[in-house]
Structures are given as structure tokens and as C-alpha cells.
Scaffold this motif. Structure first.
Motif, mmCIF file in Angstrom:
data_model
loop_
_atom_site.group_PDB
_atom_site.id
_atom_site.type_symbol
_atom_site.label_atom_id
_atom_site.label_comp_id
_atom_site.label_asym_id
_atom_site.label_seq_id
_atom_site.Cartn_x
_atom_site.Cartn_y
_atom_site.Cartn_z
ATOM 1 N N PHE A 181 32.674 42.255 39.951
ATOM 2 C CA PHE A 181 33.828 43.073 39.244
ATOM 3 C C PHE A 181 33.550 44.427 39.371
ATOM 4 O O PHE A 181 34.174 45.380 39.641
ATOM 5 N N ASP A 182 32.121 44.657 38.890
ATOM 6 C CA ASP A 182 31.602 46.135 38.893
ATOM 7 C C ASP A 182 31.779 46.783 40.470
ATOM 8 O O ASP A 182 32.022 47.807 40.481
ATOM 9 N N LEU A 183 31.537 45.897 41.364
ATOM 10 C CA LEU A 183 31.540 46.483 42.840
ATOM 11 C C LEU A 183 32.837 46.811 43.129
ATOM 12 O O LEU A 183 33.135 47.999 43.736
ATOM 13 N N ALA A 184 33.698 46.026 42.461
ATOM 14 C CA ALA A 184 35.325 46.000 42.867
ATOM 15 C C ALA A 184 35.527 47.617 42.235
ATOM 16 O O ALA A 184 36.185 48.739 42.694
ATOM 17 N N GLU A 185 35.075 47.821 40.931
ATOM 18 C CA GLU A 185 35.438 49.087 40.292
ATOM 19 C C GLU A 185 34.757 50.239 41.044
ATOM 20 O O GLU A 185 35.696 51.306 41.105
ATOM 21 N N LYS A 186 33.641 50.083 41.490
ATOM 22 C CA LYS A 186 33.064 51.333 41.748
ATOM 23 C C LYS A 186 33.727 51.690 43.438
ATOM 24 O O LYS A 186 34.067 52.711 43.680
ATOM 25 N N PHE A 187 34.149 50.465 44.096
ATOM 26 C CA PHE A 187 34.739 50.871 45.282
ATOM 27 C C PHE A 187 36.020 51.437 45.018
ATOM 28 O O PHE A 187 36.467 52.463 45.698
ATOM 29 N N LEU A 188 36.879 51.080 44.456
ATOM 30 C CA LEU A 188 38.050 51.530 43.824
ATOM 31 C C LEU A 188 38.103 53.011 43.431
ATOM 32 O O LEU A 188 38.820 53.783 43.555
ATOM 33 N N THR A 196 40.340 57.603 37.471
ATOM 34 C CA THR A 196 39.226 56.451 36.945
ATOM 35 C C THR A 196 39.695 55.089 36.798
ATOM 36 O O THR A 196 40.818 54.888 36.367
ATOM 37 N N VAL A 197 38.934 54.390 37.356
ATOM 38 C CA VAL A 197 39.036 52.841 37.408
ATOM 39 C C VAL A 197 38.287 52.149 36.686
ATOM 40 O O VAL A 197 37.173 52.471 36.437
ATOM 41 N N LYS A 198 39.027 51.191 35.699
ATOM 42 C CA LYS A 198 38.680 50.682 34.391
ATOM 43 C C LYS A 198 38.739 49.270 34.251
ATOM 44 O O LYS A 198 40.214 48.980 34.396
ATOM 45 N N TRP A 199 37.984 48.356 34.207
ATOM 46 C CA TRP A 199 38.325 46.983 33.687
ATOM 47 C C TRP A 199 38.567 46.805 32.364
ATOM 48 O O TRP A 199 37.855 47.668 31.534
ATOM 49 N N ILE A 245 48.316 48.956 36.559
ATOM 50 C CA ILE A 245 47.474 47.756 36.265
ATOM 51 C C ILE A 245 47.517 46.774 37.249
ATOM 52 O O ILE A 245 48.290 46.603 37.946
ATOM 53 N N MET A 246 46.359 46.532 37.828
ATOM 54 C CA MET A 246 46.090 45.328 38.810
ATOM 55 C C MET A 246 45.421 44.111 38.126
ATOM 56 O O MET A 246 44.104 44.182 37.844
ATOM 57 N N GLY A 247 46.045 42.987 38.236
ATOM 58 C CA GLY A 247 45.341 41.720 37.771
ATOM 59 C C GLY A 247 44.411 41.167 39.002
ATOM 60 O O GLY A 247 44.580 41.386 40.228
ATOM 61 N N LEU A 248 43.392 40.408 38.571
ATOM 62 C CA LEU A 248 42.722 39.616 39.369
ATOM 63 C C LEU A 248 42.588 38.143 38.912
ATOM 64 O O LEU A 248 42.265 37.757 37.790
ATOM 65 N N ILE A 249 42.938 37.047 39.700
ATOM 66 C CA ILE A 249 43.054 35.785 39.355
ATOM 67 C C ILE A 249 42.352 34.936 40.072
ATOM 68 O O ILE A 249 42.548 35.104 41.582
ATOM 69 N N TRP A 250 41.842 33.837 39.949
ATOM 70 C CA TRP A 250 41.258 32.726 40.764
ATOM 71 C C TRP A 250 42.278 31.873 41.315
ATOM 72 O O TRP A 250 42.121 31.572 42.515
ATOM 73 N N SER A 251 43.205 31.635 40.637
ATOM 74 C CA SER A 251 44.460 30.760 41.204
ATOM 75 C C SER A 251 45.320 31.103 42.346
ATOM 76 O O SER A 251 45.143 32.604 42.325
#
Ligand SMILES: [Zn+2]
Ligand SMILES: [Zn+2]
Length: 404
Positions: A181-188, A196-199, A245-251
Motif C-alpha cells: 500500500f505504501d508502494l502504491a502511495e509512493k508511485f502515485l 499529495t497522495v495519502k491513505w 478519492i480512489m478505493g482499493l478492494i480485494w473483491s
């Protein structure tokens, strides 16, 4: 044949149409953005030969269609081809796109400048594609409606639980141990330099009492949520200072009853979207062949970062790109989507820069740093090709060679 002065005039008009006026842009910006026109005209099959350009025939309907929600609708495998439907906005162009990209990737030493951005030879009229000028006309209206442009935060949110192998995954990255999740934040953060990209705190659909339509897919039995139900709900929880806002889901997700699934989808009006791990498995659903994801591989990371950046670009008003092999190309299969470049073409960079206000050189240098680290941690052909590409692009930007 046209004389040289006539060609020059036409070039100027087409350039402006594609990438807008560059009069207030720095020399480096001009050099980069005009590369779009250079690559279109210098490729073996040029813009003027392959596009039916009529700048006076402004087709409003085409612009409106580009504003519709963009689906990345994928098929479930050959045995289910009847149900599969390619992305509506670019249907029919995908085979050409893949062919060009393969050609691109076969050439490891990509030093020829026209090859940095390879045109897609669509039959679509240029007025129907979303040029920078077309995009601006939409975004200027949007700016009047709200002060979104002043909001500089892109929020990410995990929706419901993720499996332990994903939660517990750590990778060394620039001397720290980080999660996927950190990796995604860094890339974005690099992709959308200037924002600024933030979870934010992850959420539970049940605890929130979100009423989201769901189903079990009639062939695979896979549990799926209806993607469109998420847009207003996510928009409601976007903090006030958020641009989107962008969600991330397993389903797994699906876009409408008659369609199989969608990797992710975003709705520009809601400034919200959601991406799913549901189809990141190594082998998509074919009975007896299908494999679930059980570990974080280089391919899983690639899919995640590609999907998130692509869907977020839709929230910047960007339609699918019909000009070049570009991360904003539409796709008709998971393979198509994943084979597209990690990078935006100059027309799409021009749109993004207008909102994010980044320095092109700084953004690419940050991307190079990110990709050097990715190649250390996830050595693979995909990441390596991306790094080689960006190094060639930087080489061009830093030389005195120009195509103004
Ligand atoms: Zn899309
Ligand atoms: Zn593009």
C-alpha cells in the motif's frame, strides 16, 4: 502535394489542436509537448495519412461520449468470449495498439526519438479524440462549478479486508521496509507530482452499512460488487481538502448485469473510483486453469500500479487516449491493459500538468529513481523496459536536440 509554407501552417494548427497553445510554456515543456506532433508525423504511418482531420467539423457528440464513465471490461477467457465486451470508448482499436506496443518493446535500445511515443493508427476522426483543447473545454467548465483545482490531495482508501499475505508483505525500498500500500502511495505520488497522495483510515462496507448491489457470477461463482454503487458513497467520505478519492478492494467488481467484470472504474463527476484485486490472479478464470493470487509478485505490483494510475487519470477528466501507446489507452482484456506502457503520452501529460502543475523534468527524474528501485526489488522485463524508456526520454529532454 502541399508546398512547404502550407505544410508549416497546417502543422501549427494541428499542434494547437492536439496540445494547445504553448506560448507561456518553458523551452523544455515546448520541446516535450511538440514531441507529440513530431512522433505522429515522423512515424512510418503519419497522422496526416491516417487520420481524417477536419478541424471545422467539431462533433460535440464525440466529446460528450468521451466523458462517459470509462470501463475496463475484461473477458473471462476464451470459453466465455461471447460475453466479453471491450472498453466502449476504443472498441476496435485495441489490436492495433497491442501490435505497436509489441514493436516498441522489441526494441530494447529505444533511442530513436520518434519511437518514444508510438501512434495508434485509429480510424477515429481527430475531433472525436480527446485532444488537449477538447479536454480543456470540459475542465474549464468543471473549474467554474467548484474550486476542485485548489485541492491538492488524492485520497486512497482500503475497502474491507485484504488477505494476510498482502497485509504482511514488506519490501525494502530506499532504506525502509514498506507495504504494498505504501508502494502504491509512493508511485502515485511521483506519477501525480504536484499533488499529495495519502491513505485514509480503511473502511468496512458492513460497518458503514453501505448498501451495495452484489452477485455471484453465474459461471465462475465468484462474489462480485456492482462498481457503480461505490461512486457516490466514496465521494461522500472524501475529506474536504481532497481532489478525489480512489478505493482499493480485494473483491471482484462488475460494471453492469450483462458484463463479466471490471478491473476498476472511476467516475469523473463524483471524483471517485475503485480498483479491485479480483482479476489480478496469474490465470483468469477458465475451469481447471484458474489460479488465485497467493503472493505479491512483480506482476501483481505492476497490475496494481497500472490500474490505480489509469483510473485516477480518469478523475482528472482524461478520456482514453487515441493518439499513442499510453497508459490511458482503453483495453479489451487484462492482457491488453497490462501490456500498455506505464507512461502517459505528451498529449495526456499536457492535460495532467495543467492541474498538477509539475515540472516535467522533475517528474521524470523522480520516476526514474522509483523505477531504479523497482528494478532492484522486482527485477522483471516490464519494470526494466519502463526504466529503459524513461532513461531514453530523459536523454532526449536533457540534450540540445529538439523538434520545435
Ligand atoms: Zn479507462
Ligand atoms: Zn495519451
Amino acid at each position: 502535394m502541399m508546398g512547404s509554407s502550407a505544410s508549416k501552417d497546417t502543422a501549427t494548427t494541428q499542434q494547437k489542436f492536439l496540445i494547445g497553445s504553448l506560448t507561456r510554456k518553458s523551452d523544455l515543456d515546448q520541446k516535450f509537448f511538440k514531441l507529440s506532433y513530431h512522433c505522429l508525423t515522423q512515424s512510418p504511418t503519419s497522422l496526416t495519412e491516417n487520420r481524417d482531420i477536419d478541424l471545422h467539423e467539431k462533433n460535440e457528440k464525440c466529446f460528450t461520449e468521451n466523458q462517459h464513465i470509462q470501463h475496463e471490461i475484461m473477458d473471462l477467457g476464451n470459453n466465455d468470449a461471447v460475453e466479453s465486451i471491450g472498453c466502449r470508448a476504443v472498441r476496435g482499436d485495441n489490436k492495433r495498439s497491442s501490435k505497436i506496443l509489441n514493436h516498441n518493446y522489441d526494441n530494447e535500445c529505444m533511442v530513436s526519438v520518434p519511437d518514444l511515443f508510438l501512434p495508434i493508427l485509429g480510424s477515429k476522426k481527430l475531433v472525436c479524440a480527446q485532444t488537449y483543447v477538447a479536454w480543456r473545454s470540459i475542465m474549464d467548465l468543471e473549474k467554474l462549478k467548484s474550486l476542485l483545482v485548489k485541492r491538492r490531495l488524492i485520497y486512497l482508501v482500503q475497502v474491507d479486508d485484504f488477505p494476510d499475505f498482502l497485509n504482511n508483505f514488506r519490501v525494502p525500498f530506499h532504506s525502509e521496509e514498506i507495504t504494498i500500500f505504501d508502494l502504491a502511495e509512493k508511485f502515485l505520488g511521483v506519477f501525480f507530482t504536484g499533488m499529495t497522495v495519502k491513505w485514509i483510515q480503511s473502511l468496512s462496507i458492513a460497518e458503514r452499512k453501505w448498501d451495495i448491489t452484489s452477485r455471484h457470477h453465474k459461471k465462475t461463482g465468484k462474489f462480485q460488487y456492482l462498481v457503480t454503487d461505490f461512486f457516490p458513497l466514496l465521494a461522500n467520505i472524501c475529506p474536504k481538502d481532497g481532489y478525489c478519492i480512489m478505493g482499493l478492494i480485494w473483491s471482484d467488481l462488475y460494471p453492469k448485469e450483462e458484463l463479466n467484470f471490471v478491473l476498476g472504474e472511476a467516475h469523473n463527476s463524483f471524483k471517485s473510483g475503485i480498483v479491485s484485486f479480483g482479476r489480478f490472479e496469474p490465470k483468469t478464470y477458465i475451469e481447471g486453469i484458474h489460479q488465485d493470487i497467493i503472493s505479491v509478485t512483480t506482476e501483481v505490483v505492476w497490475k496494481l500500479l497500472k490500474c490505480l494510475s489509469h483510473e485516477l487519470c480518469h478523475l482528472f477528466g482524461m478520456a482514453h487516449c487515441d493518439f499513442f501507446g499510453c497508459t490511458m489507452n482503453g483495453s479489451g482484456s487484462v492482457k491488453d491493459a497490462m501490456d500498455q506502457p506505464l507512461f502517459l503520452c505528451p498529449v495526456c501529460v499536457r492535460k495532467l500538468q495543467h492541474i498538477c502543475k509539475f515540472d516535467i523534468l522533475e517528474r521524470y527524474e523522480n520516476m526514474e529513481k522509483f523505477l531504479v528501485e523497482m528494478n532492484k526489488q522486482f527485477p522483471s522485463e516490464r519494470w526494466n523496459r519502463s526504466m529503459v524508456w524513461i532513461q531514453n526520454c530523459l536523454k532526449y529532454l536533457k540534450t540540445t536536440a529538439t523538434y520545435l
